[in-house]
Design an enzyme around this catalytic site. Structure first.
Site, PDB file in Angstrom:
ATOM      1  N   HIS A  74      36.327  -0.894 -68.875  1.00 27.01           N
ATOM      2  CA  HIS A  74      36.172  -0.311 -70.075  1.00 27.01           C
ATOM      3  C   HIS A  74      36.102   1.393 -69.992  1.00 27.01           C
ATOM      4  O   HIS A  74      35.863   1.804 -68.893  1.00 27.01           O
ATOM      5  CB  HIS A  74      34.830  -0.947 -70.690  1.00 27.01           C
TER       6      HIS A  74
ATOM      7  N   ASP B 101      22.807 -22.265 -98.036  1.00 23.66           N
ATOM      8  CA  ASP B 101      22.411 -21.557 -99.113  1.00 23.66           C
ATOM      9  C   ASP B 101      21.612 -20.157 -98.540  1.00 23.66           C
ATOM     10  O   ASP B 101      21.104 -19.336 -99.104  1.00 23.66           O
ATOM     11  CB  ASP B 101      21.920 -21.939-100.108  1.00 23.66           C
TER      12      ASP B 101
ATOM     13  N   HIS C  13      30.647  -9.066 -72.576  1.00 21.97           N
ATOM     14  CA  HIS C  13      30.316  -9.319 -73.910  1.00 21.97           C
ATOM     15  C   HIS C  13      29.540 -10.615 -73.885  1.00 21.97           C
ATOM     16  O   HIS C  13      29.257 -11.389 -74.826  1.00 21.97           O
ATOM     17  CB  HIS C  13      31.210  -9.478 -74.977  1.00 21.97           C
TER      18      HIS C  13
ATOM     19  N   TYR D 157      31.599  -3.929 -61.992  1.00 17.60           N
ATOM     20  CA  TYR D 157      31.258  -5.244 -62.121  1.00 17.60           C
ATOM     21  C   TYR D 157      32.121  -5.970 -61.234  1.00 17.60           C
ATOM     22  O   TYR D 157      33.389  -6.053 -61.149  1.00 17.60           O
ATOM     23  CB  TYR D 157      31.861  -5.642 -63.747  1.00 17.60           C
TER      24      TYR D 157
ATOM     25  N   GLU E  92      28.388   5.466 -70.496  1.00 17.11           N
ATOM     26  CA  GLU E  92      27.837   4.059 -69.967  1.00 17.11           C
ATOM     27  C   GLU E  92      28.865   3.512 -69.017  1.00 17.11           C
ATOM     28  O   GLU E  92      29.605   2.504 -69.266  1.00 17.11           O
ATOM     29  CB  GLU E  92      27.949   3.314 -71.201  1.00 17.11           C
TER      30      GLU E  92
ATOM     31  N   GLU F 280      23.673   2.928 -69.633  1.00 11.14           N
ATOM     32  CA  GLU F 280      23.857   3.647 -70.703  1.00 11.14           C
ATOM     33  C   GLU F 280      23.096   4.361 -71.615  1.00 11.14           C
ATOM     34  O   GLU F 280      21.953   3.881 -71.832  1.00 11.14           O
ATOM     35  CB  GLU F 280      24.449   2.470 -71.631  1.00 11.14           C
TER      36      GLU F 280
ATOM     37  N   HIS G 286      31.569   5.877 -76.234  1.00 16.85           N
ATOM     38  CA  HIS G 286      32.146   5.928 -78.025  1.00 16.85           C
ATOM     39  C   HIS G 286      31.074   6.620 -78.733  1.00 16.85           C
ATOM     40  O   HIS G 286      29.942   6.782 -78.274  1.00 16.85           O
ATOM     41  CB  HIS G 286      32.104   4.465 -78.246  1.00 16.85           C
TER      42      HIS G 286
ATOM     43  N   ASP H 174      21.556  -4.749 -72.206  1.00 16.96           N
ATOM     44  CA  ASP H 174      22.472  -3.701 -73.002  1.00 16.96           C
ATOM     45  C   ASP H 174      21.745  -4.196 -74.467  1.00 16.96           C
ATOM     46  O   ASP H 174      22.287  -5.002 -75.013  1.00 16.96           O
ATOM     47  CB  ASP H 174      23.866  -4.041 -73.024  1.00 16.96           C
TER      48      ASP H 174
ATOM     49  N   ASP I 224      21.747   2.740 -78.161  1.00 19.24           N
ATOM     50  CA  ASP I 224      22.690   1.819 -77.668  1.00 19.24           C
ATOM     51  C   ASP I 224      22.342   2.024 -76.060  1.00 19.24           C
ATOM     52  O   ASP I 224      22.795   3.108 -75.627  1.00 19.24           O
ATOM     53  CB  ASP I 224      24.222   1.980 -77.857  1.00 19.24           C
TER      54      ASP I 224
ATOM     55  N   ARG J  25      25.433  -1.593 -65.310  1.00 18.59           N
ATOM     56  CA  ARG J  25      26.107  -0.584 -66.414  1.00 18.59           C
ATOM     57  C   ARG J  25      24.865   0.101 -66.565  1.00 18.59           C
ATOM     58  O   ARG J  25      23.649  -0.296 -66.672  1.00 18.59           O
ATOM     59  CB  ARG J  25      26.603  -1.121 -67.430  1.00 18.59           C
TER      60      ARG J  25
ATOM     61  N   HIS K 181      29.295   1.374 -82.561  1.00 15.32           N
ATOM     62  CA  HIS K 181      30.742   2.149 -82.365  1.00 15.32           C
ATOM     63  C   HIS K 181      31.027   2.895 -83.619  1.00 15.32           C
ATOM     64  O   HIS K 181      31.561   2.350 -84.496  1.00 15.32           O
ATOM     65  CB  HIS K 181      31.958   1.104 -82.264  1.00 15.32           C
TER      66      HIS K 181
HETATM   67  N1  GLY Z   1      26.307  -2.255 -76.692  1.00 19.89           N
HETATM   68  C1  GLY Z   1      27.700  -2.010 -77.270  1.00 19.89           C
HETATM   69  C2  GLY Z   1      28.276  -1.140 -76.285  1.00 19.89           C
HETATM   70  O1  GLY Z   1      27.770  -0.606 -75.425  1.00 19.89           O
HETATM   71  O2  GLY Z   1      29.574  -0.787 -76.690  1.00 19.89           O
HETATM   72 MN    MN Z   2      27.932   1.471 -75.869  1.00 22.03          MN
HETATM   73 MN    MN Z   3      25.592  -0.961 -74.896  1.00 23.24          MN
END
Ligand code: GLY
Ligand code: MN
Ligand code: MN
Length: 433
Positions: free
Chosen positions: A347, A37, A240, A385, A381, A404, A351, A257, A268, A402, A358
């Site tokens: 990637h 609950d 991820h 890797y 970003e 970003e 975005h 991140d 982000d 990375r 996103h």
């Molecule tokens: N933190 C999600 C991305 O960088 O898209």
């Molecule tokens: Mn991002």
């Molecule tokens: Mn990110």
């Protein structure tokens, strides 16, 4: 800073004009059980909040277009008993005034009132396909109207997607939205600065996560904008990774991140730095490549370029960098054409960013990348890797980097909302001293 009710009402007026005729119906998100609950912290639906600023669950906005436009909110009634247990509810009477609606009714009355509101309307816009229960409910209302056609009323004959209409609006941020995004970015950048000062070998990824959450929450963010990634060493090569449960080792890099959400708006931000405060030669080589790619991509964020121009700018710097690192051989254009960079950069470079990390909005129109316009907000970003492999020098193994930032397109070019988070090798090493 608080939500600006006038801005939200102006969005409803604009949407009514776009709609021209018919009725738009949009529900907020349901509460979700985490276990038994206990609930997850409540988060409203982004499209609904964009139009209303109304933060409570069990609410529906109904906009009636045409010569006599009307803005209606359905929400929970006041309830002394429930408010003792769960907290304040506006109730329809107060919500109507506080959120600038023409009328507000109890959510319990919606099945009774909606069919009446749909009579003689040519079309209904709602988020079809988003939730089977709402699909059934809206169809039920339409069928109730159809059941009365012999008495002379007509039922809506056209459906349109409410999300698509609102997505197009959400793509261009107004001043109020950019102010909220700036605040989310400032508080998140401060969190990144704080963990630079704190980090040392032997700490756990979870301790870094705890400090990040403390910083943006203490600053006024209501929630993280997404699950934080705190990835030491090899974990940085798992895109991820959210376990955040491993110790941080001397000589490893740490990729973070993580960012907060402020009145619904996401930041982000990713930064990567050495756990011990000093980049090794190999780490620095790779870092400088990713940083150069990121700066080139940010420079490509300006009106007239497309959404994909920053990605193309990043790819050419990253691919040249992979040649310089001797991971690739050949001529850069051909290597990009062949997507030879993919083992180390899999990637895209960004975005849309806004109420959702996103964010809403199409990336292409009829197959062509969308042109950047002032008010659009996006992340930049790039990363590299490098997983262990026989054909990769050992010094490069497990380097995952990375960088970003959050960028808004302006008339003159762009504005980097997250610039306060240290980014150059010199800035990072100085902040960690
Ligand atoms: N933190 C999600 C991305 O960088 O898209
Ligand atoms: Mn991002
Ligand atoms: Mn990110």
């Amino acid at each position: 800073m608080q939500p600006d009710i006038a801005s939200h009402r102006a969005r409803r007026v604009h949407l009514l004009e776009t709609l021209g005729e018919g009725v738009l119906i949009l529900a907020t998100a349901p509460e979700v059980i985490r276990n038994r609950d206990a609930h997850y912290p409540y988060r409203f639906d982004s499209h609904f909040y964009y139009l209303t600023a109304f933060p409570e669950p069990e609410a529906v906005v109904v906009l009636i277009a045409g010569r006599k436009p009307k803005q209606i909110l359905f929400c929970r009634e006041k309830n002394e008993e429930r408010e003792i247990w769960d907290g304040f509810r506006h109730g329809p009477k107060a919500a109507k005034v506080a959120f600038g609606f023409d009328a507000a009714y109890p959510i319990g009355d919606i099945d009774k009132r909606l069919p009446k509101l749909l009579e003689n309307q040519p079309r209904v816009a709602y988020a079809f396909g988003a939730d089977p229960a709402w699909d059934a409910r809206v169809m039920g209302w339409i069928n109730t109207v159809r059941g009365k056609v012999r008495s002379g009323v007509s039922a809506p004959a056209n459906l349109s997607d409410a999300h698509a209409l609102i997505d197009a609006m959400r793509l261009i941020k107004d001043r109020h939205e950019i102010d909220l995004m700036q605040r989310a970015a400032d508080l998140s950048a401060e969190a990144h600065r704080s963990v630079l000062r704190l980090c040392k070998p032997g700490m756990g990824e979870w301790e870094i996560e705890a400090e990040l959450q403390r910083c943006w929450r203490a600053g006024g963010c209501q929630a993280p904008a997404y699950t934080p990634i705190v990835a030491g060493g090899a974990n940085a090569c798992v895109l991820h990774y959210v376990g955040n449960d491993q110790p941080l080792k001397d000589g490893d890099l740490l990729l973070i991140d993580a960012a907060g959400e402020y009145h619904g708006y996401a930041a982000d931000i990713t930064r990567t730095f050495p756990v011990n405060g000093r980049f090794s030669a190999a780490q620095k080589d790779v870092y400088e490549i990713v940083l150069a790619a990121q700066l080139a991509a940010i420079d490509a964020v300006r009106p007239g370029n497309t959404f994909n121009t920053p990605h193309e700018a990043a790819l050419s710097v990253l691919t040249q960098g992979l040649v310089d690192l001797k991971l690739l051989q050949g001529e850069v254009d051909g290597l990009i054409e062949a997507e030879a960079y993919k083992p180390w950069y899999m990637h895209k470079t960004g975005h849309w960013l806004g109420l959702d990390v996103h964010d809403a909005g199409d990336y292409k129109i009829k197959g062509t990348w969308r042109e950047l316009q002032p008010g659009m907000a996006l992340t930049v970003e790039p990363g590299l890797y490098i997983r262990p492999s026989d054909d990769v020098p050992e010094a490069l193994w497990n380097i995952g980097i990375r960088i970003e930032d959050d960028v808004v397109v302006t008339e003159a070019g762009n504005q980097v909302l997250s610039a306060a988070a240290p980014k150059t090798v010199a800035e990072i090493e100085a902040a960690m001293k």
